[in-house]
Design a protein around this motif. Sequence first.
Motif, PDB file in Angstrom:
ATOM      1  N   ILE A 211      19.096 -13.217 -35.977  1.00 12.10           N
ATOM      2  CA  ILE A 211      20.282 -12.436 -35.551  1.00 12.10           C
ATOM      3  C   ILE A 211      20.122 -10.906 -35.857  1.00 12.10           C
ATOM      4  CG2 ILE A 211      22.435 -11.997 -36.248  1.00 12.10           C
ATOM      5  CD1 ILE A 211      22.799 -15.177 -36.948  1.00 12.10           C
TER       6      ILE A 211
ATOM      7  N   HIS B 249      24.938 -16.615 -40.904  1.00 12.02           N
ATOM      8  CA  HIS B 249      24.799 -15.762 -39.680  1.00 12.02           C
ATOM      9  C   HIS B 249      24.797 -14.163 -40.181  1.00 12.02           C
ATOM     10  CE1 HIS B 249      26.600 -19.188 -37.131  1.00 12.02           C
ATOM     11  NE2 HIS B 249      25.395 -19.519 -37.356  1.00 12.02           N
TER      12      HIS B 249
ATOM     13  N   LYS C 189      29.394 -13.911 -34.527  1.00  8.15           N
ATOM     14  CA  LYS C 189      28.886 -15.019 -34.946  1.00  8.15           C
ATOM     15  C   LYS C 189      30.008 -15.887 -35.731  1.00  8.15           C
ATOM     16  CE  LYS C 189      24.867 -14.019 -33.643  1.00  8.15           C
ATOM     17  NZ  LYS C 189      24.285 -14.532 -32.380  1.00  8.15           N
TER      18      LYS C 189
END
Length: 776
Positions: free
Chosen positions: A152, A129, A123
């Motif tokens: 995620i 993220h 990421k």
Amino acid sequence: MHRKTLIVTPEKFMERFVPHLPDHMSKRDESTSSILNAIPVGSGRERKMYPPLVKALNDANICPGFQFVDTSSRGDGSERSNEAPDIGLYPSDRVPKHTTDPDGTEHSPPTDWSAVEFCIECKTNSDAHDPFEEKKGASKGIDPTTKERKEIFAQILAYAEFMFNRQQRMWIFMVLILGDHCRIIRFDRAGAVATQKFNYKTNGATLIEYLWRYAKWAESTRGHDPMAERILPGTLLAEQMKARAQKDKDTTKREDYVRRMFEESLDPRWYWWKLCVKPDGKEGEDRFFVVGKQNFQAPGVVGRGTRGYVALPADNIADGKFCYLKDTWRVVGPDIDKEGTILEHLNKHEVNYIPTLECHGDVGDQVTQTDALWDELNRRNEIEEGKVGEDIVSPLKKHRHYRIAVKEVGQPMSDFTSSRQLAHALWCCITAHSEAYKIGVIHRNISAGNLLLYYDAKTDEQCGLLNDWELSKRTDNVHLHARQLDRIGTWQFMSAMTLMTPGDPVTVEDELESFFNVLLYFSVRFLPHNCEKVADFMHAYFDDYSTLGNNYKCGFYKKACMETGHLDLDITSRLKEGPKATTPVAKVRECLEFSWMTPTGALAPGVAHPLDMIITTILQWIKGRYSLVERKRKASPAHAAESTANLLINNEEFDLPGYDPTALPKVIPLYSQDTISERARAEACAANLRTHSAIHDLLALAILNEDWPVADKMPDQLPKNGYQHSADLAIEFTNLSNVSGTLLHGANPPSTASSRKRLAAEVDELEVAGPSKRSK
């Protein structure tokens, strides 16, 4: 994974999970610590990170004997999902290759979940993220809160789940690249441990040293089960397995389903295994069994991770008897018996319609470590904060690897051929439950996956088999309340009472309500009825839930059905009324009813189906348990009973030991006719659920004395492509802001923001703390 993550310093992680290499092994070149300094992270496009990252790691030969591969664009072709990690580490002899179409189009290497050692996910943003939110100085990870972080987190959980499902693993490592920072993560069946974020460009030694050691470790140190040996294609064992799958093949015989299940398990895209079952205790010899692809897989990363295999003894593949082998990570705790110990007790007392123990035992010393680290860190925190002696309950359970083999191989209950056979199988399983309860054992996990069909060669009869006694409990246990922090069982089939009050012990009434839920589940899916919106009904009754604070509770529709004694088909209106309604159901509209079919396949309206009598009666008993408050309702419209004279009647013989069809009453009364008050009637109805006798008699009466349709099973009425889940339904009174749904193995990876679907062909087994966050 709710509350099951830990965050530790990189130094603590390396000390605990990344053992040093022996002195005789070659040392890493210290200059390799900076090989990742040139990885581009400023563009905001993570795809630009893959090629230089793969090249840098492979060129430096950081993992001798392995190769890093960019698999970001292609999933594993043997899975329904196209999920693919950005980069995977593969043994050099099992590296996935590029493929080329006849027209010359080249495709990148596909993911191979059976061979990948660990995944690297990239990421670009180290904050937005990052799925592991943490507080400074705290060791407990905080569940992700933003939409992007949740997605995620669900993504890396999906990767871990695929690896656990496709390989024989004790634990799994993963690397998460977050711009110029990273985390190293370790998953086991208790939870996940992640390092604090560290900058791999200014502190590259930690990440590179981890990769270097990983490649030098023995397979067991990398997390592979040493009690599982892969059976390679073309070897003697593999050829013997294929030969046995064709031996005595006769699809006209009812018992051929066992051979067929073994044949279907020999999928060349999956690894085959020789598994060791060590004897319980110190006496006895190790037993070895050969298996192909599992025919059952519990979903999720955390939990028991149960897998089921049709197996053969490795020392007699040609002529040995098929058996069923269960591989699981059992919960370790006081007063929690091994499933094999429970079965020994039940078999000794000749309980009918249950599996017969072949062998069982723990798999070496394989135990989870995340829970132990949680205890260690929290004991330290207690000392530092002066809270020694306070009762702090860990949200993480200790699991131990365990295998058990039983003689019987059952079929999924969804393979039933008629409503009468379904009712008979249910009667068998209730018999098993009753007999076990009489000798002091209660099952506690009645679900669609644990009620099986089984061909009994002794009686030449297809009967029911009550399976999976792992969560059962001795009724004389002095610990009256739930033994574990989370709910245990299968959400869809738990009683409404258990879902509303999870700390209370499971009772016979709860278990009989769960049997009712199983009957309803298969009947709505596979039998003709008047419900046009099957997917809506299945979601509202079995999958939905409400929330109270951070706690999950029973969905309103299911609870309303139990309290009113009606399966009202106007689901949308009923859900909109919700808890705002002055009564759970202001008025009864159209209720669920089952139908006969004519020999031409058309519905025969007005002909009473025995299931209606069974379901209506049991619902009134359940209502009696729940309804201590007088409620007003409009009675369901009565239908004139049409004759079955022109319909095909099921005359199949069923043996119900202890029952004489001529001696059974014509009707099982709801309550004594001289019972007058509404409350007294409710109490009388509820009394029918306190023992197994009334429901036993009810089913026996219906099976032996009622007319039943012939082979009235229909194709599954759930949408083949799945149906919408809780996260998709904007029900005003249900808090859905933190939901990923009760997902099944093989579905698309979980996401709190994307559409969730349940596939029609699957039934989940979840060890739950409320509806699953993809972790039965």
